[in-house]
Design a protein around this motif. Structure first.
Motif, short mmCIF file in Angstrom:
data_model
loop_
_atom_site.label_atom_id
_atom_site.label_comp_id
_atom_site.label_asym_id
_atom_site.label_seq_id
_atom_site.Cartn_x
_atom_site.Cartn_y
_atom_site.Cartn_z
N ARG A 254 4.80 5.33 2.47
CA ARG A 254 4.97 6.60 3.20
C ARG A 254 5.73 6.38 4.50
NH1 ARG A 254 0.02 8.11 0.68
NH2 ARG A 254 -1.24 7.01 2.25
N GLU A 255 5.46 5.27 5.18
CA GLU A 255 6.18 4.97 6.42
C GLU A 255 7.67 4.76 6.15
OE1 GLU A 255 5.88 2.01 10.32
OE2 GLU A 255 4.55 1.74 8.61
N SER B 223 0.83 -1.20 0.00
CA SER B 223 0.00 0.00 0.00
C SER B 223 0.87 1.25 0.00
CB SER B 223 -0.90 0.01 1.24
OG SER B 223 -0.12 0.16 2.41
N SER C 93 0.46 3.68 2.01
CA SER C 93 0.73 4.03 3.41
C SER C 93 2.00 3.35 3.90
CB SER C 93 -0.46 3.66 4.29
OG SER C 93 -0.71 2.26 4.26
#
Length: 252
Positions: A67-68, A62, A64
């Protein structure tokens, strides 16, 4: 907290914090490590744009999670996330490299006396294991793995100084020093010689010789990038206590 290529674990046999290879427990950590490798080796060049969707497709995860991973890279200063503009690989400039080497030089050389207070057979054995890992990576021509174990050697050594607030600063200096070195060194340079340069540091520490340990570390650090014989010079007016960047040379 930023992900590490080497985890910090307590209760090492020598009684100080020991850096251990990470066994990634989160997908973002594994992606962070892969992207760090790409950036360090220049596969993702300085100032290149990073597209989250493209990375999500590449790693089959994903956005997300991407992004992490990018947040970890940002903490290490390897990417810049600019509002309304996107994410970019951080630049790698000679001016920055020089300043970071000066900071690193001060941290490591000033910490020698504290390191010697904790230096013994068990710590030496741990550092020799780091050196052996460097040698093996060098023989296999794996410059990135050599860099990981090289950085680990210096972090494990400085951890014996018991300065936990300073160690993260040293870690960031090491990352960017090694990145600049890799990006600007000539192809097929002596990786085995790079590993062997740590022997003089170990020998001086094992002998309990503060003066020679500082000298060995100073030479090791200030010749890490091809700026010439050293990036430090003695100021004629203030003497050897003054550290002055040289003007000679540029990275090969």
């Amino acid at each position: 907290m930023a992900a590490e290529s080497f985890d910090t674990q307590e209760n090492g046999k020598s009684g100080h914090t020991r850096q251990q290879p990470r066994r990634a427990t989160k997908r973002s950590h594994a992606i962070f490590e892969e992207l760090q490798k790409d950036i360090m080796l220049g596969h993702l060049p300085p100032r290149a744009a990073i597209l989250e969707l493209q990375l999500a497709d590449r790693f089959e995860c994903s956005q997300s999670t991407i992004r992490e991973a990018l947040m970890f890279l940002q903490t290490d200063g390897l990417v810049e996330r600019l509002p309304h503009r996107g994410t970019f690989v951080a630049d790698s400039r000679g001016e920055d490299a020089r300043e970071l080497i000066l900071i690193r030089h001060d941290i490591e050389c000033r910490g020698v006396i504290r390191v010697l207070n904790h230096f013994g057979p068990l710590l030496r054995k741990e550092l020799e294991a780091d050196l052996d890992a460097m040698r093996q990576a060098a023989k296999e021509g794996d410059e990135y793995r050599l860099s990981l174990h090289d950085r680990n050697f210096h972090l494990n050594l400085y951890n014996a100084a018991d300065m936990p607030s300073v160690s993260p600063i040293l870690r960031r200096c090491l990352i960017h020093n090694h990145r600049y070195k890799i990006l600007n060194s000539e192809p097929n340079r002596g990786l085995v010689e790079t590993a062997e340069r740590h022997v003089a540091i170990l020998d001086a520490l094992a002998a309990g010789d503060e003066k020679h340990a500082v000298e060995a570390l100073s030479r090791h650090i200030t010749t890490i990038v091809d700026f010439g014989p050293s990036i430090l010079a003695v100021d004629a007016d203030t003497g050897p206590e003054k550290l002055v960047p040289t003007k000679s040379g540029s990275a090969k």
